[in-house]
Design a protein around this motif. Structure first.
Motif, short mmCIF file in Angstrom:
data_model
loop_
_atom_site.label_atom_id
_atom_site.label_comp_id
_atom_site.label_asym_id
_atom_site.label_seq_id
_atom_site.Cartn_x
_atom_site.Cartn_y
_atom_site.Cartn_z
N TYR A 27 -112.18 10.12 26.69
CA TYR A 27 -111.04 10.72 26.01
C TYR A 27 -110.54 9.87 24.82
CZ TYR A 27 -106.02 12.16 26.01
OH TYR A 27 -104.76 12.55 25.71
N ASP A 65 -110.25 12.21 16.45
CA ASP A 65 -109.28 13.18 15.93
C ASP A 65 -108.21 12.51 15.07
OD1 ASP A 65 -106.84 12.76 17.52
OD2 ASP A 65 -107.82 13.71 19.21
N ILE A 66 -108.09 11.21 15.17
CA ILE A 66 -107.14 10.50 14.30
C ILE A 66 -107.80 10.17 12.96
CG2 ILE A 66 -105.90 8.31 13.99
CD1 ILE A 66 -105.51 8.38 17.11
N GLN A 92 -99.60 5.67 24.66
CA GLN A 92 -100.76 5.93 23.80
C GLN A 92 -101.30 4.67 23.11
OE1 GLN A 92 -102.26 9.21 23.44
NE2 GLN A 92 -101.01 9.38 25.28
N VAL A 124 -99.95 6.75 13.13
CA VAL A 124 -99.97 7.66 14.27
C VAL A 124 -98.68 7.49 15.09
CG1 VAL A 124 -101.32 8.41 16.27
CG2 VAL A 124 -102.48 7.36 14.33
N ILE A 154 -102.08 17.89 15.62
CA ILE A 154 -103.25 18.38 16.36
C ILE A 154 -102.83 19.14 17.62
CG2 ILE A 154 -103.51 16.16 17.60
CD1 ILE A 154 -106.57 16.73 17.60
N ALA A 163 -104.49 19.70 20.74
CA ALA A 163 -105.69 19.06 21.31
C ALA A 163 -106.23 19.86 22.49
CB ALA A 163 -105.37 17.61 21.69
N LEU A 190 -100.75 11.48 11.69
CA LEU A 190 -101.36 12.46 12.58
C LEU A 190 -100.83 12.25 13.98
CD1 LEU A 190 -104.84 13.87 12.79
CD2 LEU A 190 -103.82 12.94 14.88
N THR A 191 -100.36 13.34 14.57
CA THR A 191 -99.93 13.27 15.96
C THR A 191 -100.05 14.66 16.57
OG1 THR A 191 -98.18 12.46 17.43
CG2 THR A 191 -97.45 13.63 15.45
N GLY A 192 -99.79 14.76 17.85
CA GLY A 192 -99.92 16.07 18.49
C GLY A 192 -99.92 15.97 19.99
N ASP A 193 -100.33 17.06 20.61
CA ASP A 193 -100.26 17.15 22.07
C ASP A 193 -101.47 17.87 22.62
OD1 ASP A 193 -97.22 16.45 22.45
OD2 ASP A 193 -97.37 17.83 20.76
N ARG A 194 -101.76 17.58 23.87
CA ARG A 194 -102.78 18.35 24.58
C ARG A 194 -102.19 19.71 24.93
NH1 ARG A 194 -105.10 14.49 29.17
NH2 ARG A 194 -103.41 13.06 28.66
N GLN A 200 -109.24 17.98 24.31
CA GLN A 200 -108.74 16.97 25.23
C GLN A 200 -108.02 17.59 26.42
OE1 GLN A 200 -106.80 14.35 22.57
NE2 GLN A 200 -108.80 13.77 21.80
N GLN A 237 -110.17 10.86 20.90
CA GLN A 237 -108.89 10.68 20.19
C GLN A 237 -109.08 9.82 18.93
OE1 GLN A 237 -105.45 10.55 22.58
NE2 GLN A 237 -104.23 9.38 21.13
#
Ligand code: TRP
Length: 326
Positions: free
Chosen positions: A128, A135-136, A150, A144, A38, A40, A5-9, A43, A132
């Motif tokens: 935050y 969300d993980i 991070q 991750v 994700i 986000a 799982l990974t992603g960005d705001r 976030q 997170q």
């Protein structure tokens, strides 16, 4: 298949730094892992709560950035954080066992608070890393993939999971960090980091003309005033970019710079070409998605539906473990 799982705001378009540091790797990983991405948006609110329109537009931008570099909607699960109720529920449960001091001393929180000029932090900003962690873990991710900044957040997440499992006998997966091996991409202005707030970013969605112009303005060896002066590529940002984006020519270019057989203008033109060669296929895919925004919406909705199914299972298990039932 293990799950990542990974992603960005969703606080703006993604740039070349994101590509080098994570997106490029995501494209490879999607073939080896069950990949959750994700978007986000909750976030994003931690720092941009006064700019809801920007967040909304960025959801599409970030989704299209991911799709245009080659993430395949048939392989990955791309979802919107605010659509996943289990993430909100887990955030509340996790907040009970995390100490405020561990959040206050989180180095990434500290750096970001300074960057945004916060002295009195909002509850959401301070929390935050808890969001997170939720969300993980809502989908029991195994790994991750993230950059170094991070790591503190991942450590908070791992600690929370251990505490929760210890206290309640639940079986939430303790996520492992998969550290990106790429060094951070510097800005063409010589800044150590490319960033949207630093005003030095080349966006994945920039047109060819914009890229040419940004490269034209890039900093080079300041001591090289005339084309006849010998240059020093070791202190030139454009040379560093050649190493990353035009690697097969890098040694040759350094040699020509040192012997003053190539000028900065020609050298920059070559770099623009390499960057545009990289970006052109992304632009093409992006144009398709721009013309089919409904499809982007459908991809996010389908991903969110799947994510909700996963998350609801996790919350059900945890609530039972925590005796939150009658
Ligand atoms: N905090 C990450 C960032 O600022 C974005 C993010 C949110 C994330 N949730 C995540 C990254 C889960 C990896 C895993 O870039």
């Amino acid at each position: 298949m293990k799950r990542i799982l990974t992603g960005d705001r969703t606080t703006g378009k993604l740039h070349l730094g994101h590509y080098v540091g994570s997106l490029q790797n995501r494209v490879k990983l999607q073939n080896e892992y069950d990949t959750f991405i994700i978007l986000a948006d909750i976030q994003a609110l931690t720092t941009h709560f006064e700019k809801p329109e920007l967040i909304k537009e960025s959801i599409y931008d970030v989704a299209m950035d991911n799709l245009s570099v080659g993430l395949d909607p048939n392989k990955i699960t791309m979802f919107l954080q605010s659509k996943i109720t289990s993430i909100a529920e887990l955030t509340i449960f996790y907040s009970m066992v995390v100490s405020v001091n561990s959040l206050r001393h989180n180095p990434t929180i500290k750096t970001e608070a300074k960057q945004y000029g916060y002295d009195d932090l909002t509850y959401g900003f301070l929390g935050y890393p808890v969001s997170q962690a939720a969300d993980i873990t809502f989908c029991n991710a195994d790994l991750v993939p993230v950059g170094e900044d991070q790591i503190p957040h991942l450590e908070v997440a791992r600690k929370i999971v251990r505490r929760i499992n210890d206290l309640y006998g639940s079986s939430i997966n303790e996520p492992e960090i998969m550290l990106s091996s790429c060094p951070r991409l510097m800005g063409l202005d010589g800044n150590a980091k490319m960033g949207k707030s630093l005003n030095n970013a080349i966006y994945l969605s920039d047109s060819e003309d914009i890229v040419n112009e940004k490269v034209r303005q890039a900093l080079t060896d300041k001591n090289r005033v005339s084309i006849k002066d010998k240059g020093n590529p070791d202190i030139c940002v454009v040379a560093k970019y050649h190493q990353i984006f035009n690697n097969s020519e890098y040694n040759n270019i350094c040699e020509m710079c040192r012997s003053a057989t190539i000028g900065c203008v020609a050298c920059k033109k070559q770099l623009s070409k390499s960057l545009n060669d990289l970006l052109n296929p992304f632009r093409e895919k992006r144009a398709y998605y721009e013309a089919h925004r409904d499809l982007v919406k459908e991809i996010i909705e389908a991903g969110s539906k799947k994510a909700n199914i996963e998350g609801n299972k996790t919350v059900e298990m945890l609530k039972k473990a925590m005796s939150l039932n009658i």
